[in-house]
Design a protein around this motif. Structure first.
Motif, PDB file in Angstrom:
ATOM      1  N   GLY A 198       0.985  -1.230  -0.044  1.00  0.00           N
ATOM      2  CA  GLY A 198       0.133  -0.025   0.083  1.00  0.00           C
ATOM      3  C   GLY A 198       0.939   1.299   0.186  1.00  0.00           C
ATOM      4  O   GLY A 198       1.958   1.164   0.075  1.00  0.00           O
ATOM      5  N   GLN A 199       0.403   2.302   0.003  1.00  0.00           N
ATOM      6  CA  GLN A 199       0.983   3.609   0.034  1.00  0.00           C
ATOM      7  C   GLN A 199       1.766   3.838   1.196  1.00  0.00           C
ATOM      8  O   GLN A 199       3.215   3.981   1.244  1.00  0.00           O
ATOM      9  CB  GLN A 199      -0.165   4.996  -0.112  1.00  0.00           C
ATOM     10  CG  GLN A 199      -0.717   5.079  -1.406  1.00  0.00           C
ATOM     11  CD  GLN A 199      -1.524   6.421  -1.243  1.00  0.00           C
ATOM     12  OE1 GLN A 199      -0.969   7.295  -1.781  1.00  0.00           O
ATOM     13  NE2 GLN A 199      -2.662   6.236  -0.968  1.00  0.00           N
ATOM     14  N   VAL A 200       1.293   3.488   2.421  1.00  0.00           N
ATOM     15  CA  VAL A 200       2.106   3.569   3.775  1.00  0.00           C
ATOM     16  C   VAL A 200       2.830   2.397   3.791  1.00  0.00           C
ATOM     17  O   VAL A 200       4.043   2.652   4.204  1.00  0.00           O
ATOM     18  CB  VAL A 200       0.964   3.602   4.868  1.00  0.00           C
ATOM     19  CG1 VAL A 200       1.766   3.860   6.152  1.00  0.00           C
ATOM     20  CG2 VAL A 200       0.156   5.297   4.592  1.00  0.00           C
ATOM     21  N   HIS A 223      -0.900  -8.986   0.601  1.00  0.00           N
ATOM     22  CA  HIS A 223      -2.116  -9.485   0.785  1.00  0.00           C
ATOM     23  C   HIS A 223      -2.020 -10.986   0.558  1.00  0.00           C
ATOM     24  O   HIS A 223      -2.744 -11.837   0.964  1.00  0.00           O
ATOM     25  CB  HIS A 223      -2.951  -9.073  -0.549  1.00  0.00           C
ATOM     26  CG  HIS A 223      -4.305  -9.015  -0.508  1.00  0.00           C
ATOM     27  ND1 HIS A 223      -5.215  -7.978  -1.039  1.00  0.00           N
ATOM     28  CD2 HIS A 223      -4.997 -10.297   0.120  1.00  0.00           C
ATOM     29  CE1 HIS A 223      -6.498  -8.362  -0.993  1.00  0.00           C
ATOM     30  NE2 HIS A 223      -6.549  -9.633  -0.067  1.00  0.00           N
ATOM     31  N   LEU A 243      -0.386 -12.789   3.663  1.00  0.00           N
ATOM     32  CA  LEU A 243      -1.119 -12.818   4.708  1.00  0.00           C
ATOM     33  C   LEU A 243      -2.411 -11.895   4.350  1.00  0.00           C
ATOM     34  O   LEU A 243      -2.698 -10.797   4.433  1.00  0.00           O
ATOM     35  CB  LEU A 243      -0.394 -11.935   6.051  1.00  0.00           C
ATOM     36  CG  LEU A 243      -1.013 -12.175   7.448  1.00  0.00           C
ATOM     37  CD1 LEU A 243      -1.179 -13.246   7.988  1.00  0.00           C
ATOM     38  CD2 LEU A 243      -0.632 -11.078   8.250  1.00  0.00           C
ATOM     39  N   ASP A 244      -3.605 -12.869   4.227  1.00  0.00           N
ATOM     40  CA  ASP A 244      -4.829 -12.439   3.810  1.00  0.00           C
ATOM     41  C   ASP A 244      -5.905 -11.879   5.162  1.00  0.00           C
ATOM     42  O   ASP A 244      -5.964 -12.810   5.810  1.00  0.00           O
ATOM     43  CB  ASP A 244      -5.541 -13.151   2.910  1.00  0.00           C
ATOM     44  CG  ASP A 244      -6.810 -12.676   2.159  1.00  0.00           C
ATOM     45  OD1 ASP A 244      -7.349 -11.707   2.927  1.00  0.00           O
ATOM     46  OD2 ASP A 244      -7.377 -13.415   1.383  1.00  0.00           O
ATOM     47  N   LEU A 245      -6.105 -10.624   5.400  1.00  0.00           N
ATOM     48  CA  LEU A 245      -6.594 -10.003   6.580  1.00  0.00           C
ATOM     49  C   LEU A 245      -8.010 -10.513   6.499  1.00  0.00           C
ATOM     50  O   LEU A 245      -8.673 -10.455   7.506  1.00  0.00           O
ATOM     51  CB  LEU A 245      -6.242  -8.576   6.446  1.00  0.00           C
ATOM     52  CG  LEU A 245      -5.295  -8.053   7.553  1.00  0.00           C
ATOM     53  CD1 LEU A 245      -3.974  -8.611   7.123  1.00  0.00           C
ATOM     54  CD2 LEU A 245      -5.326  -6.665   7.501  1.00  0.00           C
ATOM     55  N   ALA A 251      -2.122  -2.433   6.275  1.00  0.00           N
ATOM     56  CA  ALA A 251      -3.166  -2.855   5.271  1.00  0.00           C
ATOM     57  C   ALA A 251      -4.735  -2.318   5.789  1.00  0.00           C
ATOM     58  O   ALA A 251      -4.781  -2.184   6.905  1.00  0.00           O
ATOM     59  CB  ALA A 251      -3.132  -4.377   5.480  1.00  0.00           C
ATOM     60  N   ALA A 252      -5.396  -2.199   4.904  1.00  0.00           N
ATOM     61  CA  ALA A 252      -7.009  -1.699   5.214  1.00  0.00           C
ATOM     62  C   ALA A 252      -7.771  -1.897   3.864  1.00  0.00           C
ATOM     63  O   ALA A 252      -7.261  -2.094   2.826  1.00  0.00           O
ATOM     64  CB  ALA A 252      -7.019  -0.329   5.601  1.00  0.00           C
ATOM     65  N   THR A 299      -9.554   0.222   1.749  1.00  0.00           N
ATOM     66  CA  THR A 299      -9.472   1.696   1.562  1.00  0.00           C
ATOM     67  C   THR A 299     -10.657   1.846   0.455  1.00  0.00           C
ATOM     68  O   THR A 299     -10.482   3.035   0.155  1.00  0.00           O
ATOM     69  CB  THR A 299      -8.289   1.961   1.415  1.00  0.00           C
ATOM     70  OG1 THR A 299      -7.644   1.518   0.139  1.00  0.00           O
ATOM     71  CG2 THR A 299      -7.402   1.959   2.286  1.00  0.00           C
ATOM     72  N   SER A 308      -5.818   4.919  11.300  1.00  0.00           N
ATOM     73  CA  SER A 308      -6.993   4.979  11.167  1.00  0.00           C
ATOM     74  C   SER A 308      -7.138   6.288  10.428  1.00  0.00           C
ATOM     75  O   SER A 308      -6.390   7.051   9.774  1.00  0.00           O
ATOM     76  CB  SER A 308      -7.674   5.111  12.554  1.00  0.00           C
ATOM     77  OG  SER A 308      -9.024   5.327  12.231  1.00  0.00           O
ATOM     78  N   TYR A 356     -16.977   2.642   5.525  1.00  0.00           N
ATOM     79  CA  TYR A 356     -15.505   2.503   5.802  1.00  0.00           C
ATOM     80  C   TYR A 356     -15.232   3.366   7.330  1.00  0.00           C
ATOM     81  O   TYR A 356     -14.548   2.938   7.962  1.00  0.00           O
ATOM     82  CB  TYR A 356     -14.775   3.419   4.653  1.00  0.00           C
ATOM     83  CG  TYR A 356     -13.657   3.686   4.738  1.00  0.00           C
ATOM     84  CD1 TYR A 356     -12.389   2.899   4.705  1.00  0.00           C
ATOM     85  CD2 TYR A 356     -12.919   4.802   5.272  1.00  0.00           C
ATOM     86  CE1 TYR A 356     -11.369   3.208   4.819  1.00  0.00           C
ATOM     87  CE2 TYR A 356     -11.647   5.498   5.394  1.00  0.00           C
ATOM     88  CZ  TYR A 356     -10.695   4.251   5.083  1.00  0.00           C
ATOM     89  OH  TYR A 356      -9.411   4.450   5.305  1.00  0.00           O
ATOM     90  N   LYS A 396     -13.525   1.566  10.546  1.00  0.00           N
ATOM     91  CA  LYS A 396     -12.049   2.016  10.789  1.00  0.00           C
ATOM     92  C   LYS A 396     -12.211   2.299  12.235  1.00  0.00           C
ATOM     93  O   LYS A 396     -11.147   1.853  13.041  1.00  0.00           O
ATOM     94  CB  LYS A 396     -11.687   3.026  10.011  1.00  0.00           C
ATOM     95  CG  LYS A 396     -11.241   2.906   8.560  1.00  0.00           C
ATOM     96  CD  LYS A 396     -10.247   1.900   8.648  1.00  0.00           C
ATOM     97  CE  LYS A 396      -8.638   2.398   9.095  1.00  0.00           C
ATOM     98  NZ  LYS A 396      -7.683   1.483   8.884  1.00  0.00           N
ATOM     99  N   THR A 409      -5.061   9.871  10.330  1.00  0.00           N
ATOM    100  CA  THR A 409      -4.430  10.574   9.285  1.00  0.00           C
ATOM    101  C   THR A 409      -5.689  11.003   8.145  1.00  0.00           C
ATOM    102  O   THR A 409      -6.805  10.427   8.323  1.00  0.00           O
ATOM    103  CB  THR A 409      -3.256   9.907   8.639  1.00  0.00           C
ATOM    104  OG1 THR A 409      -2.605  10.958   7.887  1.00  0.00           O
ATOM    105  CG2 THR A 409      -3.525   8.615   7.856  1.00  0.00           C
ATOM    106  N   VAL A 422      -3.799  10.839   2.210  1.00  0.00           N
ATOM    107  CA  VAL A 422      -2.794  10.298   1.990  1.00  0.00           C
ATOM    108  C   VAL A 422      -2.256  10.525   0.677  1.00  0.00           C
ATOM    109  O   VAL A 422      -3.109   9.930  -0.474  1.00  0.00           O
ATOM    110  CB  VAL A 422      -2.584   8.753   2.498  1.00  0.00           C
ATOM    111  CG1 VAL A 422      -1.254   8.067   2.241  1.00  0.00           C
ATOM    112  CG2 VAL A 422      -3.071   8.731   3.968  1.00  0.00           C
TER     113      VAL A 422
END
Ligand code: NDP
Length: 314
Positions: free
Chosen positions: A17-19, A38, A41-43, A77-78, A80, A118, A143, A147, A166, A169
């Motif tokens: 991801g971006q972060v 992903h 490790l699939d959340l 991960a999220a 988004t 978050s 969403y 979160k 935040t 992003v």
């Protein structure tokens, strides 16, 4: 004396991801002991998430749990996709709320601190003032609700944790508003950009750098400064103000910008109907963070300048 900055080890979830990519850019190979995407490790696989995570962590538990080489989990991960979440509530809550709860439980049991992210979307965006951490959340979207539930699940695990709310992003990696505007400004003669939502554009790099720096000060699990913080640059603008600034800067840097300043029209968000309601006011007050750790955060414009300079080099 070992340099704590170099001895802290990070296990990164959401590496692409971006972060996540900002963390990868920041850390040395020695500091980044594991980075899972992903596939690794699939959340959303909640039944097996705790076991899979423990397997990933196992090789790093010895001897890195020694005081001098602390291990920290970062969950970048999220789910988004803010508008899609309106129709995929279960998936959004699994990835943004239940999975962080499971990760936080594993982390707390292994006595590993957790860094989690978050969003400003936990607030309803009323008023003009910047929201502080103790303001009552009132999310307007699935969403935002997912979160918020994620924040609560992380806190409920009772382990050492940092949660950073935040906003807006952007960075060199992935898709974001800055990159979209840059492309459109080169293709089109005129643009319409929303002017009735205010906030602070936040560079992904800041969301890695500040937490990593802060870890140097958080040596004890009992330190009262673990907890929830707002993290974004200082100053605020609207999406229209943000677009005007970045396009002007890009033009001055020599990008072949087609649109003129006068042709960037400010419009209400009602002109761009979307499924999920966004807060009109996304301002986050960062005083708690700056006071707790003696930080001075930059203004949002400097992050835009830096990312434009990086994109210019590519
Ligand atoms: P991105 O959308 O860039 O990255 C999210 C990452 O999560 C992707 O790499 C994605 O992997 C991964 N992911 C999604 N679903 C799963 C899953 N089931 N299992 C494992 N990984 C998964 O997000 P950002 O980097 O922009 O956001 C980082 C954090 O900041 C998030 O917590 C977000 O809620 C928060 N935030 C973001 C804002 C923004 O403007 N982007 C604003 C405010 C807060 P893949 O690509 O493979 O699906």
């Amino acid at each position: 004396m070992p340099n704590v900055e170099h001895s802290t080890r990070i296990f990164l979830i959401g590496a692409n991801g971006q972060v996540g990519q900002a963390w990868r850019d920041l850390l040395t190979d020695e500091q980044l002991v594991g980075a899972v995407d992903h596939k690794a490790l699939d959340l959303s696989q909640l039944d097996e998430l705790a076991d899979r995570l423990r397997e990933h962590l196992q090789p790093h538990l010895q001897p890195l749990q020694q005081q001098s080489q602390p291990l920290v989990i970062v969950n970048a991960a999220a789910y988004t996709a803010v508008d899609q979440a309106q129709d995929h509530q279960q998936q959004a809550f699994d990835i943004n709320a239940r999975a962080p709860g499971i990760i936080a439980d594993v982390a707390a049991n292994l006595r590993i601190p957790l860094i989690h992210y978050s969003t400003d979307y936990v607030f309803d965006g009323h008023g003009e003032q910047a929201f502080v951490e103790s303001d009552a959340p009132a999310p307007l979207s699935v969403y935002g609700r997912s979160k918020l539930a994620g924040e609560q699940a992380v806190a409920a695990a009772n382990g050492a944790h940092l949660i950073f709310r935040t906003s807006w992003v952007f960075g060199v990696h992935g898709q974001n508003f800055l990159k979209t505007m840059l492309r459109l400004a080169q293709e089109r003669d005129a643009l319409s950009v929303v002017d009735d939502q205010i906030g602070a554009p936040t560079p992904a790099a800041l969301l890695a750098q500040v937490p990593f720096d802060i870890l140097r000060q958080l040596q004890e699990r009992e330190d009262p400064r673990w907890g929830l913080y707002h993290l974004c640059p200082t100053e605020h603008t609207s999406w229209h103000g943000y677009a005007c600034y970045l396009i002007r800067q890009a033009r001055e840097m020599g990008w072949s910008i087609r649109v003129t300043d006068d042709a960037i029209k400010a419009v209400d968000s009602s002109e761009f109907p979307v499924k999920a309601t966004r807060p009109h006011n996304s301002r986050l007050c960062t005083q708690k963070l700056q006071n707790a750790f003696g930080l001075t955060l930059p203004a949002w414009q400097s992050g835009v300048d830096q990312v434009l300079a990086q994109l210019d080099k590519q």
